[in-house]
Design a protein around this motif. Structure first.
Motif, mmCIF file in Angstrom:
data_model
loop_
_atom_site.group_PDB
_atom_site.id
_atom_site.type_symbol
_atom_site.label_atom_id
_atom_site.label_comp_id
_atom_site.label_asym_id
_atom_site.label_seq_id
_atom_site.Cartn_x
_atom_site.Cartn_y
_atom_site.Cartn_z
ATOM 1 N N ARG A 2 40.222 51.375 34.563
ATOM 2 C CA ARG A 2 39.702 50.849 35.826
ATOM 3 C C ARG A 2 38.192 50.676 35.753
ATOM 4 N NH1 ARG A 2 41.453 53.290 41.694
ATOM 5 N NH2 ARG A 2 40.174 51.949 43.035
ATOM 6 N N ALA A 3 37.507 51.624 35.140
ATOM 7 C CA ALA A 3 36.052 51.554 35.034
ATOM 8 C C ALA A 3 35.598 50.402 34.148
ATOM 9 C CB ALA A 3 35.506 52.876 34.494
ATOM 10 N N PRO A 8 33.524 42.379 40.106
ATOM 11 C CA PRO A 8 34.364 41.755 41.143
ATOM 12 C C PRO A 8 35.787 42.296 41.159
ATOM 13 C CG PRO A 8 33.095 40.110 39.948
ATOM 14 C CD PRO A 8 32.955 41.387 39.192
ATOM 15 N N ASP A 9 36.366 42.492 39.980
ATOM 16 C CA ASP A 9 37.729 43.011 39.914
ATOM 17 C C ASP A 9 37.791 44.463 40.388
ATOM 18 O OD1 ASP A 9 38.676 40.627 38.969
ATOM 19 O OD2 ASP A 9 38.665 41.226 36.867
ATOM 20 N N GLY A 10 36.783 45.244 40.027
ATOM 21 C CA GLY A 10 36.746 46.624 40.481
ATOM 22 C C GLY A 10 36.693 46.713 41.995
ATOM 23 N N ASP A 11 35.916 45.822 42.619
ATOM 24 C CA ASP A 11 35.833 45.810 44.084
ATOM 25 C C ASP A 11 37.165 45.404 44.700
ATOM 26 O OD1 ASP A 11 33.191 46.516 43.836
ATOM 27 O OD2 ASP A 11 32.422 44.467 44.078
ATOM 28 N N ILE A 12 37.848 44.457 44.053
ATOM 29 C CA ILE A 12 39.154 44.026 44.555
ATOM 30 C C ILE A 12 40.154 45.170 44.493
ATOM 31 C CG2 ILE A 12 41.136 42.536 44.035
ATOM 32 C CD1 ILE A 12 39.129 40.370 43.204
ATOM 33 N N VAL A 13 40.156 45.901 43.382
ATOM 34 C CA VAL A 13 41.073 47.031 43.234
ATOM 35 C C VAL A 13 40.783 48.098 44.289
ATOM 36 C CG1 VAL A 13 41.755 48.934 41.732
ATOM 37 C CG2 VAL A 13 41.544 46.632 40.799
ATOM 38 N N ASP A 14 39.492 48.352 44.546
ATOM 39 C CA ASP A 14 39.136 49.338 45.571
ATOM 40 C C ASP A 14 39.667 48.919 46.937
ATOM 41 O OD1 ASP A 14 37.829 50.847 43.680
ATOM 42 O OD2 ASP A 14 35.820 50.094 44.188
ATOM 43 N N ALA A 15 39.518 47.631 47.268
ATOM 44 C CA ALA A 15 40.015 47.137 48.560
ATOM 45 C C ALA A 15 41.535 47.198 48.625
ATOM 46 C CB ALA A 15 39.532 45.697 48.779
ATOM 47 N N LEU A 41 47.216 44.758 35.017
ATOM 48 C CA LEU A 41 47.335 43.302 35.067
ATOM 49 C C LEU A 41 45.967 42.637 34.971
ATOM 50 C CD1 LEU A 41 48.842 40.643 35.529
ATOM 51 C CD2 LEU A 41 48.771 41.130 37.995
ATOM 52 N N LEU A 42 45.014 43.103 35.775
ATOM 53 C CA LEU A 42 43.685 42.500 35.754
ATOM 54 C C LEU A 42 43.009 42.720 34.403
ATOM 55 C CD1 LEU A 42 42.388 43.438 39.323
ATOM 56 C CD2 LEU A 42 42.957 41.150 38.471
ATOM 57 N N GLY A 43 43.178 43.916 33.843
ATOM 58 C CA GLY A 43 42.599 44.171 32.533
ATOM 59 C C GLY A 43 43.164 43.250 31.475
ATOM 60 N N TYR A 44 44.469 42.994 31.571
ATOM 61 C CA TYR A 44 45.119 42.132 30.575
ATOM 62 C C TYR A 44 44.589 40.707 30.658
ATOM 63 C CZ TYR A 44 48.768 39.704 27.973
ATOM 64 O OH TYR A 44 49.446 38.924 27.069
ATOM 65 N N VAL A 45 44.541 40.144 31.857
ATOM 66 C CA VAL A 45 44.111 38.742 31.973
ATOM 67 C C VAL A 45 42.620 38.595 31.675
ATOM 68 C CG1 VAL A 45 45.945 38.194 33.612
ATOM 69 C CG2 VAL A 45 43.705 38.896 34.479
ATOM 70 N N ARG A 46 41.840 39.685 31.801
ATOM 71 C CA ARG A 46 40.405 39.621 31.471
ATOM 72 C C ARG A 46 40.142 39.874 29.992
ATOM 73 N NH1 ARG A 46 40.496 36.974 35.822
ATOM 74 N NH2 ARG A 46 40.011 38.084 37.769
ATOM 75 N N TRP A 96 48.967 40.078 48.223
ATOM 76 C CA TRP A 96 47.837 40.624 48.991
ATOM 77 C C TRP A 96 46.541 39.886 48.622
ATOM 78 C CZ3 TRP A 96 43.453 42.869 46.902
ATOM 79 C CH2 TRP A 96 42.568 43.441 47.822
ATOM 80 N N ALA A 97 46.302 39.687 47.325
ATOM 81 C CA ALA A 97 45.079 39.017 46.882
ATOM 82 C C ALA A 97 45.001 37.592 47.425
ATOM 83 C CB ALA A 97 45.009 39.012 45.350
ATOM 84 N N TYR A 98 46.144 36.905 47.499
ATOM 85 C CA TYR A 98 46.169 35.544 48.056
ATOM 86 C C TYR A 98 45.856 35.555 49.553
ATOM 87 C CZ TYR A 98 48.138 31.140 49.747
ATOM 88 O OH TYR A 98 48.321 29.938 50.378
ATOM 89 N N ARG A 99 46.461 36.509 50.292
ATOM 90 C CA ARG A 99 46.201 36.588 51.733
ATOM 91 C C ARG A 99 44.730 36.889 52.021
ATOM 92 N NH1 ARG A 99 50.881 39.785 51.650
ATOM 93 N NH2 ARG A 99 49.603 41.671 52.003
ATOM 94 N N ARG A 100 44.107 37.680 51.157
ATOM 95 C CA ARG A 100 42.705 38.046 51.373
ATOM 96 C C ARG A 100 41.730 37.015 50.801
ATOM 97 N NH1 ARG A 100 42.168 43.462 52.955
ATOM 98 N NH2 ARG A 100 44.023 43.875 54.224
ATOM 99 N N GLY A 101 42.222 35.968 50.169
ATOM 100 C CA GLY A 101 41.360 34.916 49.665
ATOM 101 C C GLY A 101 40.742 35.193 48.312
ATOM 102 N N HIS A 102 41.263 36.187 47.602
ATOM 103 C CA HIS A 102 40.721 36.496 46.285
ATOM 104 C C HIS A 102 41.226 35.532 45.211
ATOM 105 C CE1 HIS A 102 38.863 40.087 47.817
ATOM 106 N NE2 HIS A 102 40.022 40.617 48.177
#
Length: 312
Positions: A2-3, A8-15, A41-46, A96-102
């Protein structure tokens, strides 16, 4: 891992974690699992090596990226049941990410999850359950407080079918010994009332009258069940209690506390209870989960038929 995510991704995960905990009211265990899958998932795509394969190819957070993430786990030996769970977690996160506009679109909406293999749970026969309860009762005859507590644990798990976390979360005020009901807080902080029978009532009354006063101290919480140091009994201790109790039953499978939950549900259905009632007692969100136990009873009937019918 996670670290290692970019800010930006870290902030998304926190939210996302705040959403799961505060808005959806999920248990800490479920929140950890959902957040862990989102981080993976985010780590993989990054391009982070989340699968330990040494590959660091970047992907987009789209349908091919989701499929590649799951395919990499499948190649690493991840089972179908785990893949199905992680697929569901990915869909929850992208929605969730789509609903929040991420993200601009929701790729998880088109992700087809592998069907998990549903293994029939191991359960005790009725005579084995009776032997287990007798063993727990005989162990408490010397009025040892720990033995009295262990008897109450085994009796309540089988009598009510509640989850081990729900059992450990019970406070003294959650038990109405006169009406023989528990007030249980289950998944999603949903509260339900669960009845229990006279044997469990006797075990709880004995524990409250003679056992609990021996373990309680000035720092003890209002928990119904206490550990030897006076703190709230933990799920790991309950698992050890169940394993040790089952050792006294010849031929019984080595079940976890969840196995007693399976056993309670199976015996209720075999005794004529309807699915809706069992669903309410167990706190299942959907009837489909409860229907698993109908397969257990059918398998038992088939086994009896195979052994007893002349033309089986």
């Amino acid at each position: 891992m996670r670290a290692a995510l970019p800010p930006p991704d870290g902030d998304i995960v926190d939210a996302y974690e705040r959403h799961l905990r505060s808005e959806r009211g999920l248990s800490p265990h479920t929140v950890r699992a959902y957040v862990g899958d989102a981080v993976s998932l985010l780590g993989y795509v990054r391009g982070l090596d989340v699968l330990g394969t040494g590959e660091q190819e970047r992907h987009e957070l789209d349908l091919p990226g989701l499929r590649a993430w799951l395919a990499g786990q499948r190649s690493a030996g991840t089972g179908r049941t785990t893949l199905a769970r992680r697929s569901a977690a990915a869909r929850t996160f992208t929605a969730w990410a789509y609903r929040r506009g991420h993200i601009a679109t929701d790729p998880g909406a088109r992700l087809v999850a592998p069907r998990p293999h549903r293994k029939l749970p191991s359960v005790l026969r009725r005579d084995q359950a009776d032997d287990l309860m007798r063993a727990a009762e005989s162990g408490a005859t010397e009025r040892n407080p720990v033995a009295m507590r262990d008897r109450a644990v085994v009796e309540l798990l089988y009598a009510t079918g509640i989850r081990v976390s729900e059992l450990c979360g019970l406070d003294v005020d959650d038990v109405d010994t006169d009406r023989r009901v528990l007030r249980v807080v289950g998944k999603g902080d949903k509260e339900r009332t669960v009845p229990f029978g006279a044997p469990a009532q006797r075990a709880v009354l004995d524990w409250l009258a003679e056992g609990r006063p021996e373990l309680v101290n000035d720092k003890s919480p209002p928990a119904l069940l206490l550990g030897v140091r006076g703190g709230r009994l933990q799920p790991g201790s309950v698992r050890r209690i169940v394993h040790q109790a089952l050792m006294a039953v010849p031929g019984a499978p080595d079940l976890s506390p969840h196995g007693l939950r399976h056993t309670a549900a199976t015996h209720l259905l075999e005794g004529g209870a309807d699915l809706r009632s069992v669903q309410e007692l167990l706190g299942h969100a959907t009837l489909a989960t409860t229907q698993l136990y109908t397969h257990v009873t059918v398998e038992r009937l088939r086994s009896v038929h195979d052994q007893a019918h002349p033309r089986s």
